[in-house]
Design an enzyme around this catalytic site. Structure first.
Site, PDB file in Angstrom:
ATOM      1  CG  HIS A 196      37.583  38.057  40.897  1.00  0.00           C
ATOM      2  ND1 HIS A 196      38.014  36.816  41.318  1.00  0.00           N
ATOM      3  CD2 HIS A 196      38.488  38.487  39.982  1.00  0.00           C
ATOM      4  CE1 HIS A 196      39.126  36.500  40.669  1.00  0.00           C
ATOM      5  NE2 HIS A 196      39.441  37.495  39.847  1.00  0.00           N
TER       6      HIS A 196
ATOM      7  CG  ASP B  76      38.534  28.784  34.362  1.00  0.00           C
ATOM      8  OD1 ASP B  76      39.178  29.375  33.475  1.00  0.00           O
ATOM      9  OD2 ASP B  76      38.784  28.891  35.571  1.00  0.00           O
TER      10      ASP B  76
ATOM     11  NE  ARG C  69      44.310  31.257  29.555  1.00  0.00           N
ATOM     12  CZ  ARG C  69      43.738  32.031  30.488  1.00  0.00           C
ATOM     13  NH1 ARG C  69      42.758  31.561  31.230  1.00  0.00           N
ATOM     14  NH2 ARG C  69      44.143  33.256  30.675  1.00  0.00           N
TER      15      ARG C  69
ATOM     16  CB  SER D  72      39.727  32.418  33.028  1.00  0.00           C
ATOM     17  OG  SER D  72      40.213  31.815  34.195  1.00  0.00           O
TER      18      SER D  72
ATOM     19  CE  LYS E 120      38.485  31.270  38.177  1.00  0.00           C
ATOM     20  NZ  LYS E 120      39.589  31.027  37.291  1.00  0.00           N
TER      21      LYS E 120
HETATM   22  N1  URA Z   1      42.788  34.666  37.067  1.00  0.00           N
HETATM   23  C1  URA Z   1      41.930  33.753  36.566  1.00  0.00           C
HETATM   24  O1  URA Z   1      41.076  33.221  37.270  1.00  0.00           O
HETATM   25  N2  URA Z   1      42.037  33.438  35.252  1.00  0.00           N
HETATM   26  C2  URA Z   1      42.949  33.996  34.434  1.00  0.00           C
HETATM   27  O2  URA Z   1      42.973  33.677  33.268  1.00  0.00           O
HETATM   28  C3  URA Z   1      43.838  34.933  34.980  1.00  0.00           C
HETATM   29  C4  URA Z   1      43.732  35.267  36.309  1.00  0.00           C
END
Ligand code: URA
Length: 430
Positions: free
Chosen positions: A81, A160, A167, A182, A186
């Site tokens: 990621h 999320d 957010r 977050s 995922k």
């Molecule tokens: N990327 C994400 O997936 N979540 C966040 O809170 C910030 C960047």
């Protein structure tokens, strides 16, 4: 439990118990806790933070809010990621390279929003490529090829999805514990064993300062390992674009160059660093050097490109079909000297002006626009020398030219090349 009391508890800087966090996330994802209460809670977290324990429980609760992919019968399941950057196309060559080395890579990616590009938008520039599909179809593609790259279906970490959208509009994105939970929720929902993170710092990154990037990397690595994901982070530079190409179809072309052994040095280096770390973390190699050698050999033998073509085909795409690229317009150096600054964020803005990015999630994209950057920080340039090519169909060429011109600083003194790989943040032993 009373939600208002939990908000007050956090506002006063107290630690929430596991059951209280589970109650909040469960209630929010099932609609019994409204947006306004969750927004107030997120704001309290922005001011008061969360302890490591709270962040672990928060992350796990978000994973548990939906489905977790099942890779029974597969070993060495992992993913990479990136916190996002300009010209960052690493995922595209890396997934097939790792699959060739024996890993299973269920890569759930995102779309571009703001100045950073999105892997899915780049892949969607391949005629026929389907990046949206059910979890079942995605799993069968990954089972078949060893890798696949698609968007998140709605049942992966749904808490999320809902919280991130909230957010985004309530000024509560920039909180390290919330970002940590977050991102990791995922990734954990992919059912992977190991995760390598590319945490970027600089003008084109989410984290503008190196110290913030280090803090985020430490948090991601600690929490990731606590929830059972072998997690390592590489901190890398995003003060200038990665590779030469920025855009969508042009970044697919550059990804193909990497897979065919003709890619730019910086992006190849980052791909090898991230890939060898993941191979080491899942135990498929005994050293980083061994990992690099294996990954490089998959490029040299043509296996990695072949694997990419197969992955694209199983997503419905045709890698041989023509990908439109807009007409080329050169940008020339306004003076002679050394390139001292390349503002990656301004280059991202230029891409948006040219139609290659989005201002809001519903905007459509012109896949054919892009920028080829011909210089890097530290290079010597002469007045009138081409420093970039803009590929642009539209009326916005002059504004894009201005933004690209303004993104580059040229000074009279020699400048050090910037360090691409800053450091590795790994789980401390024990
Ligand atoms: N990327 C994400 O997936 N979540 C966040 O809170 C910030 C960047």
């Amino acid at each position: 439990m009373n939600v208002a009391e939990l908000i007050l508890k956090k506002r006063h800087g107290k630690e929430l118990a596991q059951a209280e966090i589970e109650f909040l996330i469960h209630g929010y994802s099932h609609g019994t806790i409204p947006d306004y209460q969750m927004a107030a809670f997120a704001m309290a977290v922005c001011f008061q933070g969360m302890s490591l324990k709270e962040t672990v429980h928060f992350t796990q609760s978000m994973v548990d809010s939906g489905e977790v992919m099942n890779w029974a019968g597969k070993s060495s399941v992992g993913d990479k990621h990136s916190t996002g950057g300009i010209g960052d196309k690493v995922s595209i060559p890396l997934a097939p390279m790792l699959a060739c080395c024996g890993m299973t890579i269920p890569m759930i990616s995102g779309r571009g929003l703001g100045t950073t590009g999105g892997t899915l938008d780049k892949l969607d520039s391949i005629p026929g490529y389907r990046s949206e599909m059910s979890c079942d179809e995605f799993q069968s593609i990954v089972h078949w090829n060893g890798c696949g790259i698609a968007g998140a279906s709605s049942n992966l970490a749904p808490a999320d999805k809902k919280l991130y959208a909230l957010r985004d509009v309530t000024g509560t994105v920039s909180s390290i514990p919330l970002i940590t939970s977050s991102i990791l929720s995922k990734k954990a929902a992919e059912g992977i064993d190991a995760l390598v993170l590319d945490v970027k710092w600089g003008t084109g990154a989410f984290m503008k300062s190196l110290s913030d990037a280090k803090q985020l990397a430490e948090s991601l690595v600690t929490v990731g390992n606590r929830i059972g994901l072998k997690t390592t982070a590489i901190i890398s530079d995003m003060n200038q674009p990665l590779g030469r190409m920025i855009g969508n179809a042009v970044e697919i072309n550059e990804s193909v160059d990497i897979l065919q052994g003709n890619g730019p040095d910086d992006i190849l280096e980052l791909t090898l660093v991230l890939g060898s770390q993941l191979l080491l973390d899942v135990g498929l190699v005994s050293s980083l050097q061994d990992g690099r050698n294996q990954l490089q050999s998959k490029i040299d033998t043509g296996e990695a490109y072949q694997k990419f073509a197969e992955m694209v085909a199983s997503h419905g795409g045709d890698l041989d079909a023509k990908r439109e690229i807009g007409p080329s317009h050169a940008v020339l150096a306004a003076e002679s000297g050394y390139v001292s600054r390349l503002n990656a964020e301004r280059l991202g803005m230029a891409i948006i002006e040219m139609g290659g990015g989005r201002r809001k999630i519903t905007d459509s994209i012109d896949y054919s626009s892009g920028i080829e950057f011909l210089v890097k920080i530290g290079d010597r340039v002469e007045i009138g020398q081409p420093i970039a090519n803009l590929f642009c169909n539209g009326q916005q060429i002059e504004l894009a030219r201005e933004l690209v011109g303004a993104s580059i600083g040229i000074g009279s003194h020699r400048v050090e090349q910037v360090k691409l790989i800053v450091e590795t943040v790994a789980r401390s032993p024990g």
